[in-house]
Each structure stands twice: as C-alpha cells, then as structure tokens.
Write an enzyme that holds these catalytic residues in place. Sequence first.
Site, PDB file in Angstrom:
ATOM      1  N   GLU A  21       1.932 -11.186   1.469  1.00  0.00           N
ATOM      2  CA  GLU A  21       3.205 -11.894   1.402  1.00  0.00           C
ATOM      3  C   GLU A  21       4.082 -11.401   0.253  1.00  0.00           C
ATOM      4  O   GLU A  21       5.313 -11.378   0.374  1.00  0.00           O
ATOM      5  CB  GLU A  21       2.949 -13.400   1.264  1.00  0.00           C
ATOM      6  CG  GLU A  21       2.356 -14.066   2.505  1.00  0.00           C
ATOM      7  CD  GLU A  21       0.843 -14.006   2.584  1.00  0.00           C
ATOM      8  OE1 GLU A  21       0.262 -14.704   3.431  1.00  0.00           O
ATOM      9  OE2 GLU A  21       0.221 -13.243   1.787  1.00  0.00           O
ATOM     10  N   LYS A  23       4.284  -8.310  -0.918  1.00  0.00           N
ATOM     11  CA  LYS A  23       4.897  -7.049  -0.470  1.00  0.00           C
ATOM     12  C   LYS A  23       6.122  -7.339   0.389  1.00  0.00           C
ATOM     13  O   LYS A  23       7.188  -6.737   0.187  1.00  0.00           O
ATOM     14  CB  LYS A  23       3.877  -6.238   0.323  1.00  0.00           C
ATOM     15  CG  LYS A  23       4.436  -4.961   0.949  1.00  0.00           C
ATOM     16  CD  LYS A  23       3.374  -4.270   1.789  1.00  0.00           C
ATOM     17  CE  LYS A  23       3.923  -3.051   2.495  1.00  0.00           C
ATOM     18  NZ  LYS A  23       4.276  -1.949   1.578  1.00  0.00           N
ATOM     19  N   ILE A 453       3.984  18.221  -0.862  1.00  0.00           N
ATOM     20  CA  ILE A 453       2.581  17.872  -1.075  1.00  0.00           C
ATOM     21  C   ILE A 453       1.879  17.517   0.233  1.00  0.00           C
ATOM     22  O   ILE A 453       0.661  17.567   0.314  1.00  0.00           O
ATOM     23  CB  ILE A 453       2.465  16.724  -2.100  1.00  0.00           C
ATOM     24  CG1 ILE A 453       3.149  17.127  -3.409  1.00  0.00           C
ATOM     25  CG2 ILE A 453       1.022  16.357  -2.371  1.00  0.00           C
ATOM     26  CD1 ILE A 453       2.633  18.411  -4.013  1.00  0.00           C
ATOM     27  N   ARG A 537       3.159  -1.699  -3.356  1.00  0.00           N
ATOM     28  CA  ARG A 537       2.278  -0.715  -2.734  1.00  0.00           C
ATOM     29  C   ARG A 537       0.863  -1.275  -2.668  1.00  0.00           C
ATOM     30  O   ARG A 537       0.244  -1.568  -3.699  1.00  0.00           O
ATOM     31  CB  ARG A 537       2.301   0.584  -3.533  1.00  0.00           C
ATOM     32  CG  ARG A 537       1.245   1.610  -3.145  1.00  0.00           C
ATOM     33  CD  ARG A 537       1.550   2.291  -1.844  1.00  0.00           C
ATOM     34  NE  ARG A 537       0.676   3.434  -1.663  1.00  0.00           N
ATOM     35  CZ  ARG A 537       0.307   3.891  -0.487  1.00  0.00           C
ATOM     36  NH1 ARG A 537       0.750   3.320   0.620  1.00  0.00           N
ATOM     37  NH2 ARG A 537      -0.485   4.940  -0.389  1.00  0.00           N
ATOM     38  N   ASP A 621      -6.732  17.643  -1.228  1.00  0.00           N
ATOM     39  CA  ASP A 621      -6.177  16.754  -2.248  1.00  0.00           C
ATOM     40  C   ASP A 621      -7.289  16.077  -3.041  1.00  0.00           C
ATOM     41  O   ASP A 621      -8.181  15.459  -2.459  1.00  0.00           O
ATOM     42  CB  ASP A 621      -5.307  15.670  -1.600  1.00  0.00           C
ATOM     43  CG  ASP A 621      -3.967  16.206  -1.129  1.00  0.00           C
ATOM     44  OD1 ASP A 621      -3.580  17.290  -1.581  1.00  0.00           O
ATOM     45  OD2 ASP A 621      -3.314  15.539  -0.312  1.00  0.00           O
ATOM     46  N   HIS A 663      -4.272  19.007  -4.969  1.00  0.00           N
ATOM     47  CA  HIS A 663      -3.224  18.190  -5.582  1.00  0.00           C
ATOM     48  C   HIS A 663      -3.873  17.070  -6.370  1.00  0.00           C
ATOM     49  O   HIS A 663      -4.835  16.448  -5.921  1.00  0.00           O
ATOM     50  CB  HIS A 663      -2.303  17.595  -4.516  1.00  0.00           C
ATOM     51  CG  HIS A 663      -1.333  16.595  -5.082  1.00  0.00           C
ATOM     52  ND1 HIS A 663      -0.331  16.957  -5.948  1.00  0.00           N
ATOM     53  CD2 HIS A 663      -1.234  15.244  -4.937  1.00  0.00           C
ATOM     54  CE1 HIS A 663       0.351  15.881  -6.298  1.00  0.00           C
ATOM     55  NE2 HIS A 663      -0.188  14.838  -5.709  1.00  0.00           N
ATOM     56  N   CYS A 665      -2.693  13.625  -8.931  1.00  0.00           N
ATOM     57  CA  CYS A 665      -1.566  12.827  -9.418  1.00  0.00           C
ATOM     58  C   CYS A 665      -2.024  11.848 -10.493  1.00  0.00           C
ATOM     59  O   CYS A 665      -3.210  11.578 -10.646  1.00  0.00           O
ATOM     60  CB  CYS A 665      -0.871  12.084  -8.280  1.00  0.00           C
ATOM     61  SG  CYS A 665      -1.924  11.127  -7.204  1.00  0.00           S
ATOM     62  N   HIS A 716       8.058   8.330  -6.765  1.00  0.00           N
ATOM     63  CA  HIS A 716       7.809   6.894  -6.878  1.00  0.00           C
ATOM     64  C   HIS A 716       9.091   6.105  -7.103  1.00  0.00           C
ATOM     65  O   HIS A 716       9.064   4.879  -7.149  1.00  0.00           O
ATOM     66  CB  HIS A 716       6.813   6.620  -8.001  1.00  0.00           C
ATOM     67  CG  HIS A 716       5.512   7.330  -7.810  1.00  0.00           C
ATOM     68  ND1 HIS A 716       4.626   6.984  -6.816  1.00  0.00           N
ATOM     69  CD2 HIS A 716       4.957   8.388  -8.450  1.00  0.00           C
ATOM     70  CE1 HIS A 716       3.582   7.790  -6.866  1.00  0.00           C
ATOM     71  NE2 HIS A 716       3.760   8.649  -7.847  1.00  0.00           N
TER      72      HIS A 716
END
Length: 781
Positions: A21, A23, A453, A537, A621, A663, A665, A716
Amino acid sequence: MSPLSLPVATLGTPRIGPRRELKLALESYWAGKISEQQLHEDAFGLRAANWARQKSLGVTIIPSNDFSLYDQVLDTSVMVGAIPEIYAANGESVSLQTYFAMARGSQCGEQDASCAQSPRGSGVPAQEMTKWFDTNYHYMVPEFYRGQAFRLCSRKPVEEYEEARALGFQTRPVLIGPVTFLKLGKSTDSAFQPLSLLDDLIPVYIDLLHELAKRGASWVQFDEPCLVLDLDEAARNSLLHAYNRFAKEGPAIKIMLASYFGALGDNLDTALSLPISGLHVDLVRAPELLDQIVADGRSDLVMSLGVIDGRNVWRSNLPSLRQRLKPSIAKLGRHRVQLAPSCSLLHVPVDVELETGLASDVKSWLAFSVQKMRELAILARVLAGDQNVGLALAESECAATARRTSPKIHNANVAVRMRAIDQTMRQRATPFARRSEIQRERFGLPAFPTTTIGSFPQTTAVRNARAAHARGAMSEEQYDRFLKEEIARAVRWQEDIGLDVLVHGEFERNDMVQYFSEQLAGFAFTRNGWVQSYGSRCVRPPILFGDVVRPKPITVEWWRYAQSLTSKPMKAMLTGPVTILNWSFVRDDIPRSEVCRQLALAMRDEVRDLENAGAAMIQIDEAALREGLPLRRSDWKAYLDWAGDCFRICSSGVTDQTQIHTHMCYSEFNDIIGAIAAMDADVISIETSRSKMELLDAFRRYEYPNQIGPGVYDIHSPRVPETDEMKELIVLARTRLQDSQLWVNPDCGLKTRKWEEVRPALANMVAAARELRAASDPQIR
C-alpha cells in the site's frame, strides 16, 4: 502482559503494507494523482495497522518512528537539519517536496524550491544511496562538512509517538543513534571526520529526548549497529561520550541500545559500559554472545535477546530455542529479559498466509513478519512456564523435522557435479592482455563504446501483458509475439540513436533474480512476499530451499531472436550466482558458499549454451557482490575467495573471443579491488555518477588492467542529465583511467524508469561519447 510470559519486543516492522500500500500511495503522489494530505493519511493508516497487528500477535513492546515514507536515515538527516544547501531548505522545517528531492532528485518546475540553489537549470540530483550494512535495503547517505550546524527540523518521532498514544498504544520510539548516523555519512573533504561533529549533534538528540519524555515515553530505542563493525578507539570513545551526555543532560528516560547484524566482538566491553538501561544483541548472527552477556553483563541491564531471525524466512524450531535459552534466562532473571527478532523485521515479507500458491510443505517451513512475532509470543510463554502451548511447540518441531528430511532438499546429481569442480573450471584459458587483443579485432568498436546495462522500461503495457499471460488471459503465442515486438522496437531505437553494443531490453523478465530462479529447480516463489529495497521500490526475493539444477536453457532463444535483428553486437544478459544468492532468501542447512557453487554450475551451463548459439558478449551481473561482504574485515577474505571462485566457475567455460561483462552497483571498491580484478571479467560496469567518479580512484591506484564502464547517468532519479554533464563525468573518468579502458553506460538497468526519461538521457549519453571521440587523439578512435 500475562504473568506467564516474558516481554516481547520488535525493533521495527515492514512499512510497505501487506499488499504494498505504501508503494501505491507514494507513486500516486509522485504522479500527482493524490494530494500531500492524502499521502499522509495513507501513511497514518499503515502505521495504525502495524501497531494494532503487533499488539494482536502478542508483542508487548511496540516501536514507533520505525515507519518512513522513504528511508529512516533520510528521516534522521531531515530531523537534525543535515540538508545540503542545494535542496534549499530554510533550516526550520523541511517540506515534503525537499524531502523527496533529497531522495529522488528533482526536475525543476514552477513549484520546486530546491531548484533555487541548483547549479543546473535541469534540477538537482538525489543524494547518494548505498546498502544498509550487508542487507538489500538502501539508505540515503548523509552529507557532512566542517562547521556544520544542526537543529531539530522535524518532530516526526514525537508526532508518531503521540499518534500511537492517541490510539491506545504505548510505544518505544526508535532513533538511529548519533554515532551510527555520523559513521553512515560522507564528506567531500576526505580529511574531514564526521565524528568530529558529535558534540554539535548531541544537543538535537537531547532536545528530542526531552520532548518524548514530556509526552510520556519511558523508553527509547537507539539503533547503533555500528557496534558490529570494526571500530577504532575514537569511535568507541564517541559512543561513551554521547551516551554519557545523554545520561547527564537528558531526561529520565530509559535507553535500549540496539545492535544487530553481527557480533559485538571487541566492542562488547564498550557496549556494556555505556550508561544505558537495556542492550539488544543479535543471537542469530552471533549466538556466542548469549554466554558472554550472561557472564559479563551488568546485573541492572535489561537484555533484549534477538533469537528469531529477522533477515530470513525460515520457521524457527521453538523447542530447540527453549532448550538453548532456558538456562541463560534463569541466570539473568526473567525481569531482565526481553525476547525479540535479531533485527528489524523490515527485511522480511509481511505475512506468509497471503501466499496461496506455495506448495503446502514448503509453506509450512516459512515464517514472515507476522509469523515471527507469533513465534516470539509462543516462545515468551513457554519460557515463562506456560503449559498451554504444547501443541504449538509440537507443530514447530514437526515442521523442522519435515524440512530437514524432505526429498525436495537434496539432489544426488548436484553432489556429483560439485565434487567434479577442478582448477580448469575456475579460470579463463588465456590472460586478459591476449584476450583483449583478440576481442578488439573481432568487434572493431570505437573509442568510448556506448551500451546500456541491460533492462529497458517495464511499461504498463509490458506489465499488463505479463499479468494477462500469468492468469491465462493471453496465450503463450500471443505473449511471445508481444515480447518480440517490444524487443524489435527497442533494437531499432538503439540503432537509431547510435548505441554501439545493444541489449534486448529484458521485457520477458519480471526481476533479474526471480526470472532465473523461476527456471531453476530448488526455488520457491511468492506472490506477496515483498520487501522494501528503497522508497517505493520493493523486491520479492525467491526462496532457495534445496539443491539447484538448471533443467533447460533459459535465455538462449530470446538472445538469438534479438541478435537476428541487428548486425551490431547484442549482449546476452545473465544474473550471476553471487547476486542470485545475495538477493534470495537462502537455505540455512548448508554453507552459503556451497549454495553459491551450485548456482555457479547452473549458470555456467547457460553461459556455454549462449556461446554455442553465437553470443559474442555475455554479461553476468554481480550487482550484489559487495553487499555479501562480511561486516568484519577479518571475515572478508573467505567470502571474497568463494564469491570470486563462483564467478569464475560461471564465466570461464568460454573461448578467448567471447567477451565477458559484469555489472556491479552501489559498490565501493577501494577495499576489495584485488578481489574484483581476480574475477577477471573483460569489462566491468559500475555505478559512479552520484559519487562523481570517486569510485574509480581504486581502479587507478590498483592499475586495474581490464576495461571499465563507469556509470554517467543516475538511473535512480527521474531527471534527465544533459550531454555536457555526462561529458564532464567521462572527462573525470579519463583522468583516472586510460581511454582504451573506458566504456560509456548508465549506472544501472533502466527497468524502473520511463521511456520519456530514458530516450533523451541515452541520446545525450551517445552524444557525449561522440563529442569526446571527435575531440580526442585519432589513435584511440
């Protein structure tokens, strides 16, 4: 609390709601569909439901201020006024607009006050984001500078305490402790130590404690997870100094100091010497602490025992826990004991009873937040001598036995393959220097080759088609045709803007880990098992319960179709074994290193099938490599050895002509650069845009030989970076690395962005690379 029960505490609970909820509310607000008032009303509803749920499950010490609209560290930055000038806060109060600008960046609009201090007309970037200790939760990194002043700019902890009290809930407010807060931050001045600001910060906390005490709070929880890190004497002295000042200048409010995520180790004496009323310890990650605190703890100190795993989803064996805890509680005295999860329940889903698609046996092995609180309540009763919980104990033991003996857990063929791993499977046949020459001849790429990516925006149409296919409203043939149309459109567009190495967009994938794990034996999946990653997220980690097997190829046909549409190189995209491991809820009956090697063997098969199909570039990745790093440096080598080993098992079955990309992050590489180099990927792409290429310093000092794609576009944030902005970042990268090493790419995949953001951003990125090629030495073109 019943006389036949110990106190039950939670350190924090999931904020997102049983069905995400939060989100929905956040994204509706950001899209302008609901007002700020409505967002606050929705948030209040979630808090109220959380408090009521905990009370109904038998939690007697309920937290407040564990809720956040985005991140608890960002909330603390706002609370103490640690707001960079670029966001144009007035120092007295902080608008929701400024709060979200710090979290997400901002495109300048007429109502956007944060743009007043922006050096660019296009808005302001978000603050840097990184992982919360070794979890998959992200926090916004506080920014500090010399002479920084703090003031109480937000009364959120007080307001939420009062909210709960008005509803009839007496809560224990949760605050991030001042030492952990300062240690989590950063400064652009490498010589500056944020801990030097402690004396300026403490008065803000003292003011807050007085406000809470005036309103009836008798306890407050200070989270100081920095206690599980390697601390120097300055940090330990800072803890002593801060809490001595709280004791001297603060109100008569009791402090529960919460440590979690590991052992206190050489910080235990410091923790026990602080003038606090209670200490929480993580007995899941550090079971040895139980005997230590029984032997060495102060007789007046309340001990919060973190005995239920707050970071994994497995049901506890309550009879086993009772046997382990009973002697220690007898020595401590029941009046000195609280039972709790090991850490906040933020890191697990809300309620396993929402899952209707799980196999009944697998479901019986699981406990989410609701079930963990219920387990604590049962354990509290049995340890207090309640004889009426025998059935619950028997069910718990039965589930543990069933899981241990289930034929779903072990696969004999996997054991045979594991024993067959040898050194030739752990390394490429030829050193990088020779491979790079072969690959340069094969591909003929220009200087500063551009790529992405992997993922492109998952539009409403893509999500709707996936949902329709899942519920049977779209046939396999229709869904396949839809996905191929999306791929073809993406390939044409990439060619149109001039990207050098293309990707197919990953439209068929729901999640970079779930997509692969759904096609591997040994995993189970939820429909509502969401946990917060950052802000709105949420991720739905797979549940890895048994031995891992790849029954058939996973990505080959999608790659083959995408490559058929273009003459340019098409990267095949895989998720690496370490990331699948670190982004899953993992079985706890065998070592994680063994689980990871099983995953590496499965993905090795996929890599070889892709190469046999013609794939010349294969990206594996490992976005989550660093987050699995143990918190104590003494434990790093063992982890990095087996993690690197697993990557090489996965990637080393190919010929020299095949270029292996990886990759990563949210990573800091200074302290693990040797391990990164040992992975021996031909090309590594990393997130660097928010750190202004600072991460590349590690590669320069190490003289890293392989190729690197430092991110020049912060995915982001919704803002579109200008060409000149990305050129500046590439120029910064060129001061640290050779031109021949550099690739140009975004920070991360573009799945969560919108096409209207992605199209201009990537076009600007390609333009930046082309302009630099035109201005550079012709020998590197």
